[in-house]
Design a protein around this motif. Structure first.
Motif, mmCIF file in Angstrom:
data_model
loop_
_atom_site.group_PDB
_atom_site.id
_atom_site.type_symbol
_atom_site.label_atom_id
_atom_site.label_comp_id
_atom_site.label_asym_id
_atom_site.label_seq_id
_atom_site.Cartn_x
_atom_site.Cartn_y
_atom_site.Cartn_z
ATOM 1 N N SER A 183 -15.920 47.433 5.266
ATOM 2 C CA SER A 183 -16.817 48.162 6.147
ATOM 3 C C SER A 183 -16.233 49.534 6.480
ATOM 4 O O SER A 183 -15.053 49.788 6.286
ATOM 5 C CB SER A 183 -17.053 47.380 7.434
ATOM 6 N N CYS A 184 -17.086 50.403 6.989
ATOM 7 C CA CYS A 184 -16.678 51.756 7.345
ATOM 8 C C CYS A 184 -17.230 52.055 8.736
ATOM 9 O O CYS A 184 -18.343 51.672 9.061
ATOM 10 C CB CYS A 184 -17.266 52.736 6.328
ATOM 11 N N VAL A 185 -16.421 52.722 9.557
ATOM 12 C CA VAL A 185 -16.831 53.028 10.920
ATOM 13 C C VAL A 185 -16.752 54.522 11.147
ATOM 14 O O VAL A 185 -15.789 55.172 10.752
ATOM 15 C CB VAL A 185 -15.915 52.297 11.938
ATOM 16 N N ARG A 190 -9.782 47.473 14.548
ATOM 17 C CA ARG A 190 -9.931 47.798 13.117
ATOM 18 C C ARG A 190 -11.264 47.264 12.614
ATOM 19 O O ARG A 190 -11.771 46.270 13.110
ATOM 20 C CB ARG A 190 -8.807 47.150 12.322
ATOM 21 N N SER A 191 -11.778 47.935 11.609
ATOM 22 C CA SER A 191 -13.037 47.473 11.035
ATOM 23 C C SER A 191 -12.811 46.210 10.216
ATOM 24 O O SER A 191 -11.725 45.985 9.688
ATOM 25 C CB SER A 191 -13.663 48.569 10.162
ATOM 26 N N ILE A 195 -18.275 44.707 14.099
ATOM 27 C CA ILE A 195 -17.685 45.507 13.032
ATOM 28 C C ILE A 195 -16.228 45.859 13.312
ATOM 29 O O ILE A 195 -15.455 46.094 12.403
ATOM 30 C CB ILE A 195 -18.548 46.772 12.772
ATOM 31 N N LEU A 196 -15.835 45.895 14.587
ATOM 32 C CA LEU A 196 -14.464 46.225 14.962
ATOM 33 C C LEU A 196 -13.847 45.051 15.716
ATOM 34 O O LEU A 196 -14.509 44.417 16.533
ATOM 35 C CB LEU A 196 -14.432 47.463 15.868
ATOM 36 N N GLY A 237 -19.517 45.855 18.374
ATOM 37 C CA GLY A 237 -20.485 46.182 17.339
ATOM 38 C C GLY A 237 -21.842 46.422 17.965
ATOM 39 O O GLY A 237 -21.985 46.409 19.190
#
Length: 85
Positions: free
Chosen positions: A75-77, A70-71, A50-51, A42
């Motif tokens: 959340s969105c990556v 994976r997130s 975040i991942l 992150g």
């Protein structure tokens, strides 16, 4: 391979690594039935991430380069680079 010091603690069940590259030798040394090592990524890996990737999972153990993962929930990556728009 020499057993990492953190694995000598009997009650340790989870390790989280962020900020540095996770080497294959660390992943292999961390393979124990009662221990799970997670690689996090992150903007400031050791505080906010975040991942996530379970580096000791069967799908990761033989990879030379670990996936970012994976997130986390809700959340969105978006990855951007030379070949991504």
């Amino acid at each position: 391979a020499k057993e990492p010091l953190y694995l000598k603690t009997q009650n340790l069940r989870l390790g989280i690594l962020g900020g540095e590259a996770l080497t294959k030798s660390i992943v292999h040394a961390s393979r124990k039935p009662s221990f799970s090592l997670w690689n996090i990524y992150g903007p400031t890996e050791t505080v906010v991430f975040i991942l996530t990737t379970n580096a000791t999972s069967e799908s990761c153990i033989e990879k030379s380069v670990l996936p970012l993962g994976r997130s986390v929930y809700n959340s969105c990556v978006s990855l951007q680079g030379n070949f991504l728009s």
